[in-house]
Design a protein around this motif. Structure first.
Motif, PDB file in Angstrom:
ATOM      1  N   GLY A 135      38.675 -13.768 -20.051  1.00 38.66           N
ATOM      2  CA  GLY A 135      39.466 -13.815 -18.832  1.00 38.66           C
ATOM      3  C   GLY A 135      39.842 -15.215 -18.387  1.00 38.66           C
ATOM      4  N   VAL A 136      40.410 -15.304 -17.197  1.00 36.38           N
ATOM      5  CA  VAL A 136      40.915 -16.555 -16.599  1.00 36.38           C
ATOM      6  C   VAL A 136      41.649 -17.413 -17.636  1.00 36.38           C
ATOM      7  CG1 VAL A 136      39.314 -16.614 -14.653  1.00 36.38           C
ATOM      8  CG2 VAL A 136      38.589 -17.614 -16.811  1.00 36.38           C
ATOM      9  N   SER A 137      42.467 -16.772 -18.443  1.00 34.82           N
ATOM     10  CA  SER A 137      43.120 -17.467 -19.559  1.00 34.82           C
ATOM     11  C   SER A 137      44.203 -18.429 -19.102  1.00 34.82           C
ATOM     12  CB  SER A 137      43.730 -16.442 -20.529  1.00 34.82           C
ATOM     13  OG  SER A 137      42.731 -15.680 -21.143  1.00 34.82           O
ATOM     14  N   VAL A 143      44.287 -26.119 -17.578  1.00 34.74           N
ATOM     15  CA  VAL A 143      43.402 -27.285 -17.548  1.00 34.74           C
ATOM     16  C   VAL A 143      43.077 -27.792 -18.948  1.00 34.74           C
ATOM     17  CG1 VAL A 143      42.402 -26.516 -15.372  1.00 34.74           C
ATOM     18  CG2 VAL A 143      41.222 -25.971 -17.521  1.00 34.74           C
ATOM     19  N   GLY A 144      43.426 -27.013 -19.976  1.00 36.73           N
ATOM     20  CA  GLY A 144      43.273 -27.488 -21.347  1.00 36.73           C
ATOM     21  C   GLY A 144      41.983 -27.108 -22.033  1.00 36.73           C
ATOM     22  N   ALA A 177      51.373 -27.441 -25.050  1.00 36.36           N
ATOM     23  CA  ALA A 177      52.473 -27.529 -24.088  1.00 36.36           C
ATOM     24  C   ALA A 177      52.086 -26.944 -22.725  1.00 36.36           C
ATOM     25  CB  ALA A 177      53.700 -26.797 -24.631  1.00 36.36           C
ATOM     26  N   ALA A 178      51.170 -25.960 -22.720  1.00 32.42           N
ATOM     27  CA  ALA A 178      50.763 -25.332 -21.462  1.00 32.42           C
ATOM     28  C   ALA A 178      49.783 -26.192 -20.675  1.00 32.42           C
ATOM     29  CB  ALA A 178      50.132 -23.964 -21.742  1.00 32.42           C
ATOM     30  N   LYS A 179      49.157 -27.128 -21.345  1.00 35.02           N
ATOM     31  CA  LYS A 179      48.184 -27.995 -20.681  1.00 35.02           C
ATOM     32  C   LYS A 179      48.874 -28.878 -19.645  1.00 35.02           C
ATOM     33  CE  LYS A 179      44.581 -31.403 -21.680  1.00 35.02           C
ATOM     34  NZ  LYS A 179      43.910 -32.176 -22.756  1.00 35.02           N
ATOM     35  N   MET A 370      37.368 -20.832 -10.069  1.00 31.64           N
ATOM     36  CA  MET A 370      36.155 -21.415 -10.638  1.00 31.64           C
ATOM     37  C   MET A 370      36.498 -22.328 -11.820  1.00 31.64           C
ATOM     38  SD  MET A 370      34.429 -18.144 -12.559  1.00 31.64           S
ATOM     39  CE  MET A 370      35.149 -17.407 -14.040  1.00 31.64           C
ATOM     40  N   ILE A 371      37.653 -22.114 -12.431  1.00 34.20           N
ATOM     41  CA  ILE A 371      38.099 -22.978 -13.530  1.00 34.20           C
ATOM     42  C   ILE A 371      38.703 -24.272 -12.984  1.00 34.20           C
ATOM     43  CG2 ILE A 371      39.646 -23.151 -15.507  1.00 34.20           C
ATOM     44  CD1 ILE A 371      37.293 -21.184 -15.857  1.00 34.20           C
TER      45      ILE A 371
END
Length: 420
Positions: A135-137, A143-144, A177-179, A370-371
């Protein structure tokens, strides 16, 4: 300056129709057609108020309201809009609509923001879709900390890996790229239903969070010997007896560590599951929740579990194995995620100004917050859940209660987005 209750209701009710199980709660799994329908709706609503809408390389949607200082760090507000199978209409979705309504009101009232503000709408928060630890993908991609390996490890109920599901969704995931450069984020704020009974029981409007509990997960498997129920008691290798001893020992261990940690055995499987035979196999799931980092500094939970296993193997002659179910790159258990103290104080002041009652709630469930808390100042707002029910068709939050939470977000963001 107030939010619009009718508009909030329409948003929640509309998104609830994007489900693959009509009449049986909301089922909006990641990378499904229902996911895409909800995403299209949210994008259109963001565009109506002039936001710069874009999607990153992991299917996360952002809607940006530029600030007077475009080089200033960004305030991110929002949550997730995916659901578990046969879930409710508020979990996650309430937080996305809170962010959307906040920016609508700022726009309608011509409120200028020095810091840029972005709505974030995430579609892969629920770990149920691809299994524990998955989860929390979206927040992890941002955040990388999400890894390529995790995209191919587990499958959903349709037999697709996360990567395959994303490709069928029309997206080639690009984690690099998503980071996002988190030093360019000023804060992250998430509204969520409480998923617990505290606010309702205390007749309190708003829950504020000082920390989110850390999580540790383990699978314990017990390998005994299959025998008929007539087998002599002193020669048996009973897997279920071994599992029972472990459960009792875990309970004793965790109680001995104090109030800052909890432990739960929430699942057990037995083979054969019959009164006629001695169980040859059993497995249980263990979940540890940590509320006090100091406990983890002085106790290695895995080593303590191994000590229990050694004793049980000697007592029962049953072979026991432990498998950690940690997220890649994260400790198991994780420490508590600490929220930004100054913003908690600010939100308490906002509640007083709005004449809303509030209380601190720290024993909540896991969220994207939490991430992000490890990287940027992060805070959460809880609104009441009727009977504490969540992840179920009966999940409910009165719309007037939700509106109060959104009002707190609105006025908090208004203060955060303007320079002193």
């Amino acid at each position: 300056m107030h939010t619009n209750l009718d508009r909030i209701i329409n948003d929640i009710e509309t998104l609830a129709t994007y489900t693959s199980t009509p009449g049986k709660g909301v089922t909006r799994s990641s990378y499904s057609k229902e996911d895409q329908m909800a995403k299209d709706y949210l994008k259109k609503e963001m565009e109506k108020i002039g936001l710069d809408v874009y999607e990153d390389a992991f299917a996360t949607v952002f809607g940006q309201r530029e600030g007077k200082n475009p080089d200033a760090p960004t305030i991110i507000i929002g949550s997730h809009y995916d659901s578990v199978v046969n879930g409710g209409r508020f979990d996650g979705t309430a937080g996305v609509i809170a962010a959307l309504e906040t920016l609508r009101v700022l726009e309608e009232n011509h409120i200028e923001n020095d810091y840029p503000i972005e709505i974030i709408a995430m579609n892969a928060e629920e770990g149920e879709t691809f299994g524990p630890g998955s989860g929390v993908s979206n927040s992890r991609a941002m955040v990388g900390t999400l890894t390529e390996k995790e995209l191919d490890m587990a499958t959903n109920r349709f037999g697709e890996t996360k990567r395959e599901a994303m490709k069928n969704y029309g997206l080639e995931p690009d984690l690099e790229a998503a980071k996002r450069e988190m030093s360019q984020v000023k804060s992250f704020l998430e509204l969520h239903i409480e998923q617990g009974p505290n606010l309702e029981a205390q007749q309190t409007d708003i829950g504020l969070v000082e920390y989110l509990a850390g999580i540790g997960r383990y699978m314990i498997r017990f390998h005994g010997k299959f025998e008929d129920s007539t087998a002599a008691m002193d020669t048996r290798q009973d897997a279920l007896i071994a599992a029972s001893k472990f459960i009792l020992a875990l309970d004793e261990l965790v109680k001995g560590l104090g109030d800052g940690i909890t432990g739960t055995v929430g699942m057990i499987n037995v083979t054969p599951n019959s009164n006629q035979y001695v169980p040859e196999f059993a497995e249980i799931s263990v979940e540890i929740r940590t509320m006090d980092k100091a406990i983890l500094d002085k106790v290695d939970v895995l080593e303590e579990l191994k000590k229990i296993v050694e004793t049980i193997e000697m007592d029962t002659n049953v072979k026991v194995e432990i498998t950690e179910r940690a997220r890649i790159g994260y400790p198991n258990p994780t420490p508590p995620s600490v929220m930004d103290k100054e913003t908690v104080k600010l939100m308490e002041e906002v509640c007083e100004q709005l004449n809303y009652s509030s209380m601190i709630i720290n024993k909540g469930t896991g969220h994207d917050a939490m991430i992000t808390a490890e990287y940027v100042p992060t805070n959460m707002i809880y609104v009441p859940s009727k009977d504490g029910i969540s992840h179920h068709p009966d999940e409910w939050t009165d719309y007037e209660d939700l509106q109060k939470g959104i009002e707190v977000m609105l006025h908090t963001v208004k203060k955060l987005c303007q320079q002193d």
